[in-house]
Design an enzyme around this catalytic site. Sequence first.
Site, mmCIF file in Angstrom:
data_model
loop_
_atom_site.group_PDB
_atom_site.id
_atom_site.type_symbol
_atom_site.label_atom_id
_atom_site.label_comp_id
_atom_site.label_asym_id
_atom_site.label_seq_id
_atom_site.Cartn_x
_atom_site.Cartn_y
_atom_site.Cartn_z
ATOM 1 N N GLN A 1 -4.780 -1.375 9.644
ATOM 2 C CA GLN A 1 -4.617 -2.679 9.004
ATOM 3 C C GLN A 1 -5.227 -3.784 9.870
ATOM 4 O OE1 GLN A 1 -3.345 -3.247 5.888
ATOM 5 N NE2 GLN A 1 -3.933 -5.368 6.199
ATOM 6 N N LYS B 1 0.844 -1.207 0.000
ATOM 7 C CA LYS B 1 0.000 0.000 0.000
ATOM 8 C C LYS B 1 0.877 1.254 0.000
ATOM 9 C CE LYS B 1 -3.772 -2.387 2.290
ATOM 10 N NZ LYS B 1 -4.538 -2.665 3.525
ATOM 11 N N ASP C 1 -10.998 2.716 3.822
ATOM 12 C CA ASP C 1 -11.310 1.301 3.567
ATOM 13 C C ASP C 1 -12.809 1.069 3.376
ATOM 14 O OD1 ASP C 1 -9.073 -0.354 3.348
ATOM 15 O OD2 ASP C 1 -8.731 -0.373 5.514
#
Length: 305
Positions: free
Chosen positions: A98, A54, A122
């Site tokens: 995460q 990422k 997200d």
Amino acid sequence: MAGVILDGKKISQEILAELKPRVKEITKRRGRPPSLAVILIGDDPASQIYVRNKIKATQDLGIRSVELKPPGTISTDDLFHAVESILRDKTIDAILVQMPLPKQLRAEEVIPYIVDPFRDVDGFGIHSLGSLVVNRSAPRACTPAGIMQLLQRSKIPVAGKHAVVVGRSDIVGKPMALMLLHENATVTICHSQTRNLAEECRRADILVAAMGKPALITRDYIKPGAVVIDVGMNRLTDRVRVQSLFAHDAARLAAFEKNGSVLVGDVDPLAMQELSSAYTPVPGGVGPLTIAMLMVNTVDLAEMH
Ligand code: NDP
């Protein structure tokens, strides 16, 4: 006849190329680039790889990234303290935590505290998920959003088709089903309690497998000519299983001999290749799109701000 490969890598490169001028424009207009904060708690090896990929994607695009890596033993209170400067920093457009979290932390407590709805890159927050239900604009969960891009850009019609989604997680299965529904598919959602899964799957014009069960979807589950999207990413180390699944693929067997493991999806690779009209390979299918859509969400949030 073998199914057409849906090349997620190529489509993700197209998506990323389209973002470049948008990043430039934002940077010029605001005098600073879009920015993404990534919080990685602990040292789970798979999470470290995902985060590294990422961060690399942000660097390639000229997006600023801020990384915070608290230890895996951190308490909820200490974590909230550690993220304070990120939460206060209004130059940060997008924040992600995460997953999975270490055992002592609860996602339902941590995510709403750290990721406010206006920086939910997200799309996992309640506000983003609720917006998806009613089909309003908000960041969409990256994996299913990437699959929708893949279908659209590969000119695979969705309206009126019967889509079967196997898996009902909040980050893949459920948002996937809703996105297909909003594009006018008739959608069936299956899960671990579904009776006669093979029969349900055989009804699918578009079959999305997202269970995290290596090659559970075999020949009997696939209607000839169906489009098969394999979301699963499972690392297989069992030699007998690897040899039977990849008997047709000398390169994969050689890779197994070298590394001691191979990546396999939730669908039997040969069955998918032989029976489908089009399919996503593992790796190189859905995976790259997830990161591309994370970049899209970051840029969308920066433009919104
Ligand atoms: P979860 O474990 O959160 O959810 C799995 C879902 O599959 C659950 O709904 C579960 O049902 C269902 N399921 C499990 N076993 C069966 C079974 N035997 N038959 C039918 N349904 C079953 O996983 P995620 O949604 O997070 O991820 C799914 C897979 O996708 C994983 O392999 C993951 O690694 C991969 N993934 C890949 C990404 C990518 O970028 N390529 C991104 C995200 C995930 P129930 O609800 O009843 O328990």
